[in-house]
Design a protein around this motif. Structure first.
Motif, PDB file in Angstrom:
ATOM      1  N   ALA A   1       0.835  -1.202   0.000  1.00 43.22           N
ATOM      2  CA  ALA A   1       0.000   0.000   0.000  1.00 43.22           C
ATOM      3  C   ALA A   1       0.866   1.247   0.000  1.00 43.22           C
ATOM      4  O   ALA A   1       2.031   1.218   0.420  1.00 43.22           O
ATOM      5  CB  ALA A   1      -0.896   0.002   1.235  1.00 43.22           C
ATOM      6  N   GLY A   2       0.299   2.340  -0.511  1.00 43.07           N
ATOM      7  CA  GLY A   2       1.035   3.602  -0.517  1.00 43.07           C
ATOM      8  C   GLY A   2       0.397   4.618  -1.430  1.00 43.07           C
ATOM      9  O   GLY A   2      -0.725   4.433  -1.909  1.00 43.07           O
ATOM     10  N   ALA A   3       1.140   5.689  -1.688  1.00 43.86           N
ATOM     11  CA  ALA A   3       0.656   6.753  -2.578  1.00 43.86           C
ATOM     12  C   ALA A   3       1.006   6.425  -4.024  1.00 43.86           C
ATOM     13  O   ALA A   3       0.243   6.680  -4.937  1.00 43.86           O
ATOM     14  CB  ALA A   3       1.288   8.080  -2.175  1.00 43.86           C
ATOM     15  N   PHE A   4       2.208   5.865  -4.239  1.00 36.93           N
ATOM     16  CA  PHE A   4       2.721   5.592  -5.588  1.00 36.93           C
ATOM     17  C   PHE A   4       2.507   6.820  -6.476  1.00 36.93           C
ATOM     18  O   PHE A   4       1.999   6.724  -7.590  1.00 36.93           O
ATOM     19  CB  PHE A   4       2.088   4.329  -6.188  1.00 36.93           C
ATOM     20  N   ASP A   5       2.921   7.956  -5.945  1.00 38.01           N
ATOM     21  CA  ASP A   5       2.724   9.225  -6.634  1.00 38.01           C
ATOM     22  C   ASP A   5       3.822   9.407  -7.666  1.00 38.01           C
ATOM     23  O   ASP A   5       4.967   9.029  -7.431  1.00 38.01           O
ATOM     24  CB  ASP A   5       2.774  10.353  -5.594  1.00 38.01           C
ATOM     25  N   LEU A   6       3.494   9.983  -8.802  1.00 31.55           N
ATOM     26  CA  LEU A   6       4.451  10.214  -9.898  1.00 31.55           C
ATOM     27  C   LEU A   6       5.198   8.922 -10.185  1.00 31.55           C
ATOM     28  O   LEU A   6       6.415   8.894 -10.208  1.00 31.55           O
ATOM     29  CB  LEU A   6       5.483  11.266  -9.480  1.00 31.55           C
ATOM     30  N   PHE A   7       4.456   7.861 -10.392  1.00 32.64           N
ATOM     31  CA  PHE A   7       4.998   6.500 -10.504  1.00 32.64           C
ATOM     32  C   PHE A   7       6.372   6.502 -11.179  1.00 32.64           C
ATOM     33  O   PHE A   7       6.511   6.907 -12.326  1.00 32.64           O
ATOM     34  CB  PHE A   7       4.023   5.632 -11.289  1.00 32.64           C
ATOM     35  N   HIS A   8       7.391   6.067 -10.454  1.00 30.66           N
ATOM     36  CA  HIS A   8       8.771   6.224 -10.937  1.00 30.66           C
ATOM     37  C   HIS A   8       9.605   4.963 -10.737  1.00 30.66           C
ATOM     38  O   HIS A   8       9.115   3.942 -10.242  1.00 30.66           O
ATOM     39  CB  HIS A   8       9.424   7.440 -10.265  1.00 30.66           C
ATOM     40  N   ILE A   9      10.874   5.069 -11.090  1.00 25.16           N
ATOM     41  CA  ILE A   9      11.791   3.927 -11.091  1.00 25.16           C
ATOM     42  C   ILE A   9      11.966   3.310  -9.690  1.00 25.16           C
ATOM     43  O   ILE A   9      12.134   2.097  -9.565  1.00 25.16           O
ATOM     44  CB  ILE A   9      13.161   4.359 -11.714  1.00 25.16           C
ATOM     45  N   GLY A  10      11.866   4.140  -8.643  1.00 21.80           N
ATOM     46  CA  GLY A  10      11.931   3.619  -7.265  1.00 21.80           C
ATOM     47  C   GLY A  10      10.774   2.667  -7.002  1.00 21.80           C
ATOM     48  O   GLY A  10      10.940   1.595  -6.404  1.00 21.80           O
ATOM     49  N   HIS A  11       9.575   3.035  -7.483  1.00 27.04           N
ATOM     50  CA  HIS A  11       8.402   2.180  -7.340  1.00 27.04           C
ATOM     51  C   HIS A  11       8.577   0.889  -8.139  1.00 27.04           C
ATOM     52  O   HIS A  11       8.231  -0.192  -7.668  1.00 27.04           O
ATOM     53  CB  HIS A  11       7.144   2.898  -7.851  1.00 27.04           C
ATOM     54  N   VAL A  12       9.092   1.020  -9.360  1.00 26.36           N
ATOM     55  CA  VAL A  12       9.276  -0.151 -10.236  1.00 26.36           C
ATOM     56  C   VAL A  12      10.228  -1.147  -9.576  1.00 26.36           C
ATOM     57  O   VAL A  12       9.935  -2.353  -9.514  1.00 26.36           O
ATOM     58  CB  VAL A  12       9.804   0.266 -11.632  1.00 26.36           C
ATOM     59  N   ASP A  13      11.362  -0.660  -9.061  1.00 27.04           N
ATOM     60  CA  ASP A  13      12.329  -1.554  -8.404  1.00 27.04           C
ATOM     61  C   ASP A  13      11.701  -2.253  -7.197  1.00 27.04           C
ATOM     62  O   ASP A  13      11.917  -3.442  -6.969  1.00 27.04           O
ATOM     63  CB  ASP A  13      13.583  -0.772  -7.977  1.00 27.04           C
ATOM     64  N   PHE A  14      10.910  -1.501  -6.432  1.00 29.76           N
ATOM     65  CA  PHE A  14      10.234  -2.071  -5.256  1.00 29.76           C
ATOM     66  C   PHE A  14       9.239  -3.160  -5.685  1.00 29.76           C
ATOM     67  O   PHE A  14       9.259  -4.273  -5.167  1.00 29.76           O
ATOM     68  CB  PHE A  14       9.529  -0.961  -4.469  1.00 29.76           C
ATOM     69  N   LEU A  15       8.386  -2.847  -6.671  1.00 29.90           N
ATOM     70  CA  LEU A  15       7.361  -3.808  -7.098  1.00 29.90           C
ATOM     71  C   LEU A  15       7.975  -5.052  -7.753  1.00 29.90           C
ATOM     72  O   LEU A  15       7.455  -6.157  -7.609  1.00 29.90           O
ATOM     73  CB  LEU A  15       6.354  -3.137  -8.044  1.00 29.90           C
ATOM     74  N   GLU A  16       9.096  -4.855  -8.428  1.00 38.52           N
ATOM     75  CA  GLU A  16       9.795  -6.009  -9.026  1.00 38.52           C
ATOM     76  C   GLU A  16      10.296  -6.940  -7.915  1.00 38.52           C
ATOM     77  O   GLU A  16      10.177  -8.166  -8.009  1.00 38.52           O
ATOM     78  CB  GLU A  16      10.969  -5.525  -9.888  1.00 38.52           C
ATOM     79  N   MET A  17      10.845  -6.350  -6.840  1.00 35.11           N
ATOM     80  CA  MET A  17      11.318  -7.150  -5.693  1.00 35.11           C
ATOM     81  C   MET A  17      10.150  -7.864  -5.012  1.00 35.11           C
ATOM     82  O   MET A  17      10.268  -9.024  -4.625  1.00 35.11           O
ATOM     83  CB  MET A  17      12.004  -6.244  -4.662  1.00 35.11           C
ATOM     84  N   VAL A  18       9.022  -7.159  -4.880  1.00 35.45           N
ATOM     85  CA  VAL A  18       7.815  -7.746  -4.269  1.00 35.45           C
ATOM     86  C   VAL A  18       7.365  -8.947  -5.110  1.00 35.45           C
ATOM     87  O   VAL A  18       7.074 -10.021  -4.581  1.00 35.45           O
ATOM     88  CB  VAL A  18       6.688  -6.684  -4.163  1.00 35.45           C
ATOM     89  N   TYR A  19       7.362  -8.748  -6.422  1.00 35.72           N
ATOM     90  CA  TYR A  19       6.947  -9.785  -7.378  1.00 35.72           C
ATOM     91  C   TYR A  19       7.822 -11.035  -7.230  1.00 35.72           C
ATOM     92  O   TYR A  19       7.362 -12.164  -7.401  1.00 35.72           O
ATOM     93  CB  TYR A  19       7.056  -9.206  -8.790  1.00 35.72           C
ATOM     94  N   LYS A  20       9.086 -10.825  -6.888  1.00 40.15           N
ATOM     95  CA  LYS A  20      10.039 -11.945  -6.782  1.00 40.15           C
ATOM     96  C   LYS A  20       9.935 -12.683  -5.443  1.00 40.15           C
ATOM     97  O   LYS A  20      10.678 -13.636  -5.208  1.00 40.15           O
ATOM     98  CB  LYS A  20      11.473 -11.421  -6.965  1.00 40.15           C
TER      99      LYS A  20
END
Length: 402
Positions: A230-249
């Motif tokens: 959960a979060g704001a995921f504001d201005l969806f950016h590379i920091g979010h992508v790296d985090f979600l990729e790690m979550v996915y793994k």
């Protein structure tokens, strides 16, 4: 010029020499011919407008290649990008409709590039892209009939987002009449002669259709691990992508649900003029990411029993960023911690929305100069197009007069 998905594919079938009226029946091999598409761009500060363009392009064929320009090429034609090429490559790779990316794609799209990657045609939005000397970057592929157009997403552009950040006022989601905002957009979205329809500020209007187009439509299957973040995921950016990729793994068969907080909630814990993007924009930005299966629009701040039971959540993840307490001072992750299903994820990337805004504000003057230059260039093209139209209209009149 604008082709929809099946027309584009039909044309390709015709070129392959089958499915013509009165022609022979297609062989299965020919019918299965893969239509390959090419999209290119700067993809700087990738937003849901870029994602929507790539989604529309993918619908016109089967395999989508996105060409991303280098920092040097962008600086030459437009001014320095906000994100480095490595960051931009990673952002485009994370968009679920993209099958492959080409790093360092040339700024001007040539037939040679399309042929090199076996692409049938190139797809671009219905706005104008100009080289440093004011030429249409798609002229060559247009002449060869290998250009298709898709609709530009109303209500968002990189220029507009930069404007929202530079403004730093709480009012930009709801109050477009705010005098500070108006004054800024007057400087920002207007060149010396009037207003460019491609760079001016407009508000995004969410529709259920748009959400359906972006959503995966897939429900969790038996054996999937349901992971909630959960979060704001504001201005969806590379920091979010790296985090979600790690979550996915974190699981072999992950089903990642992202809970997005409403604007008011985000502003409560983030302050200033956050969020930069409203809840509708943030929903599309997150749905476009290939690691995300589902989004909760307006998730409760506390990840409580009801939410965990409703979605049958197996794992709750949070990044290294600070967890702000709930309104009553309690830990929003108390329940998943009690159940032993909470995990802190270190994505190795500590870039935050604040950092991005800082990057842009530090370059404020440079960006404003860049946007005014872009505006002036677009206005010059519109003037030239108008003149050409007037000439074309006056020519037949002159001929009839003789």
């Amino acid at each position: 010029m604008i082709k929809n998905g099946h027309h584009a594919a039909d044309n390709q079938e015709d070129e392959a020499g089958c499915c013509k009226p009165g022609g022979s029946v297609c062989s299965p091999e020919k019918r299965k011919r893969v239509v390959r598409l090419w999209c290119d761009g700067c993809y700087d500060m990738v937003h849901y407008g870029h994602s929507n363009q790539l989604r529309q392009a993918k619908a016109m064929g089967d395999y989508l290649i996105a060409g991303v320009h280098t920092d040097a090429e962008i600086a030459k034609h437009k001014g320095p990008p906000v994100f480095t090429q490595e960051e931009r490559y990673k952002m485009v790779r994370a968009i679920k409709w993209v099958d492959e990316i080409v790093e360092g794609a040339p700024y001007v799209t040539t037939l040679e590039t399309l042929d090199k990657y076996n692409c049938d045609f190139c797809v671009h939005g219905d706005d104008i892209t100009l080289t440093v000397d004011g030429k249409d970057t798609y002229a060559e592929v247009k002449r060869a009939g290998r250009y298709r157009e898709c609709k530009r997403t109303q209500g968002v552009s990189t220029t507009d987002l930069v404007g929202r950040m530079l403004l730093m006022t709480k009012a930009h989601h709801s109050n477009m009449d705010n005098p500070d905002y108006q004054q800024h957009t007057d400087n920002f979205g207007k060149g010396p002669k009037g207003h460019s329809p491609w760079t001016g500020v407009s508000q995004f209007l969410q529709t259920s259709q748009k959400i359906i187009q972006f959503a995966s439509g897939k429900e969790p299957q038996p054996g999937d691990t349901i992971i909630y973040v959960a979060g704001a995921f504001d201005l969806f950016h590379i920091g979010h992508v790296d985090f979600l990729e790690m979550v996915y793994k974190q699981a072999e068969r992950p089903y990642v649900i992202v809970g997005l907080h409403f604007d008011q909630e985000v502003n409560r814990y983030k302050g200033k003029n956050y969020p930069i993007m409203n809840i509708h924009e943030r929903t599309l930005s997150v749905l476009a990411c290939r690691y995300v299966s589902e989004v909760v629009i307006g998730a409760p701040y506390a990840v409580g029993k009801d939410l965990l039971d409703h979605f049958k959540v197996d794992l709750v993840c949070h990044g290294k960023t600070e967890v702000f307490p709930d309104k009553d001072g309690s830990d929003p992750y108390a329940e998943p911690k009690k159940r032993g299903i909470f995990r802190t994820i270190n994505s190795g990337n500590n870039l935050t929305t604040d950092d991005i805004v800082q990057r842009i504000i530090e370059n404020r003057l440079q960006f404003e100069a860049r946007n005014q230059k872009k505006e002036a260039k677009e206005m010059a093209v519109i003037e030239a197009m108008k003149k050409r139209e007037q000439q074309e209209q006056s020519e037949p009149a002159a001929q009839t007069a003789h």
